[in-house]
Design a protein around this motif. Structure first.
Motif, PDB file in Angstrom:
ATOM      1  N   ILE A  16     -95.459  16.780  14.049  1.00 17.09           N
ATOM      2  CA  ILE A  16     -94.310  16.151  14.056  1.00 17.09           C
ATOM      3  C   ILE A  16     -93.513  17.023  12.909  1.00 17.09           C
ATOM      4  O   ILE A  16     -92.151  16.823  13.199  1.00 17.09           O
ATOM      5  CB  ILE A  16     -93.792  14.796  14.497  1.00 17.09           C
ATOM      6  N   ASN A  41     -87.010  20.780  18.244  1.00 17.14           N
ATOM      7  CA  ASN A  41     -87.234  21.056  18.799  1.00 17.14           C
ATOM      8  C   ASN A  41     -88.727  22.203  18.136  1.00 17.14           C
ATOM      9  O   ASN A  41     -88.268  22.353  17.233  1.00 17.14           O
ATOM     10  CB  ASN A  41     -86.986  22.304  19.829  1.00 17.14           C
ATOM     11  N   PHE A  74    -100.357  20.899  20.671  1.00 20.87           N
ATOM     12  CA  PHE A  74     -99.414  21.248  21.564  1.00 20.87           C
ATOM     13  C   PHE A  74     -99.629  21.332  23.011  1.00 20.87           C
ATOM     14  O   PHE A  74     -98.938  20.507  23.956  1.00 20.87           O
ATOM     15  CB  PHE A  74     -97.973  20.901  21.457  1.00 20.87           C
ATOM     16  N   CYS A  95     -90.721  22.245  23.759  1.00 13.47           N
ATOM     17  CA  CYS A  95     -91.025  20.647  23.508  1.00 13.47           C
ATOM     18  C   CYS A  95     -90.217  20.306  22.551  1.00 13.47           C
ATOM     19  O   CYS A  95     -89.510  20.170  21.167  1.00 13.47           O
ATOM     20  CB  CYS A  95     -92.450  20.592  22.762  1.00 13.47           C
ATOM     21  N   ILE A  97     -88.259  17.139  20.661  1.00 13.60           N
ATOM     22  CA  ILE A  97     -88.696  15.716  19.799  1.00 13.60           C
ATOM     23  C   ILE A  97     -87.732  15.140  19.800  1.00 13.60           C
ATOM     24  O   ILE A  97     -87.161  15.536  19.136  1.00 13.60           O
ATOM     25  CB  ILE A  97     -89.558  16.535  18.937  1.00 13.60           C
ATOM     26  N   SER A 123     -94.677  14.278  29.432  1.00 11.47           N
ATOM     27  CA  SER A 123     -93.777  13.739  28.407  1.00 11.47           C
ATOM     28  C   SER A 123     -95.045  12.198  27.712  1.00 11.47           C
ATOM     29  O   SER A 123     -95.584  12.244  28.080  1.00 11.47           O
ATOM     30  CB  SER A 123     -92.434  13.121  28.661  1.00 11.47           C
ATOM     31  N   TYR A 183     -91.648   8.335  18.595  1.00  7.42           N
ATOM     32  CA  TYR A 183     -91.414  10.174  18.976  1.00  7.42           C
ATOM     33  C   TYR A 183     -91.622   9.354  20.569  1.00  7.42           C
ATOM     34  O   TYR A 183     -92.727   9.364  20.726  1.00  7.42           O
ATOM     35  CB  TYR A 183     -92.534  10.878  18.069  1.00  7.42           C
ATOM     36  N   LEU A 185     -92.689  13.615  22.756  1.00  2.95           N
ATOM     37  CA  LEU A 185     -93.103  15.062  23.074  1.00  2.95           C
ATOM     38  C   LEU A 185     -91.897  15.454  24.233  1.00  2.95           C
ATOM     39  O   LEU A 185     -92.745  14.404  25.421  1.00  2.95           O
ATOM     40  CB  LEU A 185     -93.886  15.623  22.583  1.00  2.95           C
TER      41      LEU A 185
END
Ligand code: MD3
Ligand code: FE
Length: 191
Positions: A16, A41, A74, A95, A97, A123, A183, A185
């Motif tokens: 991240i 993203n 990921f 993705c 974020i 998610s 956070y 995702l």
């Protein structure tokens, strides 16, 4: 489907940080005003919203560069979560974020800008806990509240794919030593 403690949240943090170094977190504008959640993203497509509406874009409007590539870690997490929930092969191309500071929330909405709504959404929650609200087919009524902790993974598909949902205001941590963010995702097949 809720997959409790499915993700090794700590292992996701360096990825991240690397994504945010190339495509910084920003507060996007919607018709309702500036979002309290900051977003960035990775992957081929990124979710973006401005005065022109919301859409998927292949380049970061802040830098005019492509979004950072989706880390293998990921893609693998999203794939195994979808398979565990009983879905077929899931290869997300986006993705999103979301970063929630204390006090941030996500208002009730539904996600239906993706081309193939038979594809699930995965998610992943990281950091501060939050309460997810599920309304279902109608925006009104009393939502189902789902408490989410770091490492929890949700998989949404079939009839739940287009339901109304939101996130309550994130509360401060009881332990002052922890990073003050949540956070999330959100893995999607956009195109
Ligand atoms: C249910 N994010 O980015 S993740 C979003 O925690 C979003 O940041 C929330 O809603 C968050 O759009 C919730 C869970 C989620 C994501 C997409 C869904 C649930 C969903 C799409 C359809 C149904
Ligand atoms: Fe959503």
């Amino acid at each position: 489907m809720v997959l409790r403690q499915f993700a090794a949240a700590t292992a996701l943090r360096p990825a991240i940080a690397a994504i945010a170094a190339a495509a910084e977190f920003r507060h996007l504008r919607t018709r309702g005003g500036l979002m309290s959640v900051a977003m960035t993203n990775c992957g081929a497509w990124g979710w973006h919203s401005d005065s022109g509406g919301y859409r998927y874009v292949a380049r970061d409007p802040l830098t005019d560069r492509e979004w950072p590539a989706m880390p293998q870690l990921f893609a693998e997490l999203a794939r195994t979560a979808a398979a565990t929930a009983g879905f077929g092969p899931f290869a997300p191309d986006c993705c999103l974020i979301n970063r929630y500071a204390v006090g941030a929330l996500m208002g009730t909405h539904r996600d239906f800008d993706e081309r193939d709504l038979s594809q699930p959404i995965v998610s992943v929650s990281i950091g501060l806990p939050a309460v997810f609200c599920w309304y279902g087919a109608a925006r009104s009524g009393k939502p189902l509240s789902v408490p989410l902790r770091s490492g929890d993974v949700l998989v949404w598909g079939a009839s739940a794919r287009t339901g109304f949902h939101g996130v309550r205001r994130v509360a401060a941590a009881s332990d002052p030593g922890t990073e003050p963010f949540r956070y999330n995702l959100t893995f999607r097949r956009a195109r």
